[in-house]
Design an enzyme around this catalytic site. Structure first.
Site, PDB file in Angstrom:
ATOM      1  CB  ILE A 120      -0.927   0.013   1.231  1.00 42.38           C
ATOM      2  CG1 ILE A 120      -1.835  -1.225   1.234  1.00 42.38           C
ATOM      3  CG2 ILE A 120      -1.760   1.292   1.255  1.00 42.38           C
ATOM      4  CD1 ILE A 120      -2.701  -1.342   2.475  1.00 42.38           C
ATOM      5  CB  CYS A 121       1.058   4.257   0.031  1.00 41.65           C
ATOM      6  SG  CYS A 121       1.623   5.965  -0.133  1.00 41.65           S
ATOM      7  CB  THR A 122       5.881   4.665   0.544  1.00 41.94           C
ATOM      8  OG1 THR A 122       5.404   4.622   1.896  1.00 41.94           O
ATOM      9  CG2 THR A 122       5.601   6.036  -0.045  1.00 41.94           C
ATOM     10  CB  THR A 140       4.175   3.976  -5.279  1.00 43.72           C
ATOM     11  OG1 THR A 140       4.272   4.323  -3.890  1.00 43.72           O
ATOM     12  CG2 THR A 140       4.904   5.008  -6.107  1.00 43.72           C
TER      13      THR A 140
END
Length: 349
Positions: A120-122, A140
């Site tokens: 998730i994300c970074t 990302t």
């Protein structure tokens, strides 16, 4: 059956292990627990077991004014069917140089081959630094995408999408896109009915396609300007009918050109792409919850013919309508009460 579809065995819940790293975002840490934890079978049994581990048991600092305490160390990763890596703002050498720390590298050695990996994300920086994303399409948060691509040139970075699915490796954009990805996984594992029930309980949209743009120019209509929400609501009640773009524009009393521009600004995809995605979702629900013949499913979902239904379902899901029905009806995909009323066409819309 789509080779990407993973259905846990009936006698045990699919184990999801969330890796909590220093500097984590509490909101994103909670997404897997909230989404997977709400997925139940017809008897009300949990379909997933969700556990959290750190690089060691104990306190993990967050980006907020509090820390969390995890009970498990990295050895828990060896028991996972799915590993989720949420975002962190303190990735150190991972973010700066694309290199795992010795402690993080040692932790990831516990992950078994074939384990599903989710970021998730970074959190995607961790998967990329470990080599899991080499040669794969990944995403990302849009604000980090250029840096991510420079750091990991072997990764095919797509900064425009909410999430990517490469079978056993899935990545998402930032924050709310993690919800979309986890719902997508539930839908992939157990079908649309279970995922929609989770979304209703969580009070979030049941489905945003992974290809939807993560950065939408105007997510909220400008003051004194009509949006397209009422036209979309009007359409969802008429998916089984032939709909022209001019019909939608008429609902908002604007030209087709203006409507098309505003729709893309608000939703992130064209009206045509959105309509097809909604019709596929309708078809999935009918395939899971009814015994309607394929021609009737095609008509009720707006595809018109069984051939058109097959074409669009195969393109979207990687499996034929017949194969999809066989898969998810066989595992009792619906979370609706087995003692409830039979599902008719109207309630499946």
């Amino acid at each position: 059956m789509d080779s990407r579809t993973q259905i846990p065995s009936e006698d045990s819940a699919h184990r999801v292990v969330v890796l909590a790293l220093a500097g984590l975002l509490p909101f994103e840490l909670g997404i897997p627990h909230r989404i997977f934890g709400r997925a139940k079978d017809r008897a009300g049994r949990p379909l997933y077991e969700i556990l959290t581990c750190g690089l060691s048991a104990g306190q993990v600092p967050t980006d907020a004014d509090f820390a969390i305490r995890v009970e498990h160390g990295p050895e828990l990763l060896a028991t996972a069917d799915t590993v989720v890596v949420p975002a962190s703002y303190e990735l150190g050498p991972v973010y700066e140089h694309g290199r795992l720390t010795d402690e993080l590298a040692a932790a990831l050695t516990h992950v078994r081959p074939g384990t599903r990996l989710v970021s998730i994300c970074t959190g995607g920086y961790v998967l990329a630094a470990a080599g899991y994303l080499d040669g794969l399409r990944a995403t990302t948060h849009w604000a980090h995408a250029e840096h991510f691509q420079r750091l990991f040139p072997r990764v095919l970075v797509d900064a425009d999408v909410l999430y990517t699915d490469d079978g056993d490796v899935l990545t998402s954009a930032g924050v709310a896109a993690g919800i979309d990805l986890c719902l997508h996984i539930v839908r992939r594992d157990h079908g649309a009915a279970v995922a929609n029930e989770v979304a209703r309980r969580t009070v979030v949209p049941p489905h945003r396609d992974g290809g939807q743009a993560q950065f939408i120019e105007r997510p909220v209509p400008e003051p004194q300007r009509t949006g397209t929400a009422s036209a979309r609501a009007w359409l969802l009640e008429r998916l089984h009918e032939p709909i022209r773009l001019s019909d939608l524009a008429r609902q908002e009393a604007v030209s087709v050109r203006t409507f098309t521009r505003r729709f893309r600004e608000e939703v992130g995809v064209s009206p045509g792409e959105w309509i097809v995605a909604q019709r596929v979702e309708r078809a999935r629900r009918l395939l899971e919850l009814t015994e309607l013949p394929m021609e009737r499913v095609a008509r009720e979902s707006g595809f018109g013919t069984a051939q058109s239904l097959r074409k669009h379902v195969q393109a979207a899901l990687g499996v034929s309508p017949t194969g999809y029905r066989r898969t998810f009806r066989a595992v009792g995909g619906s979370s609706l009460s087995p003692d409830g009323p039979p599902v008719d066409v109207a309630s499946a819309r």
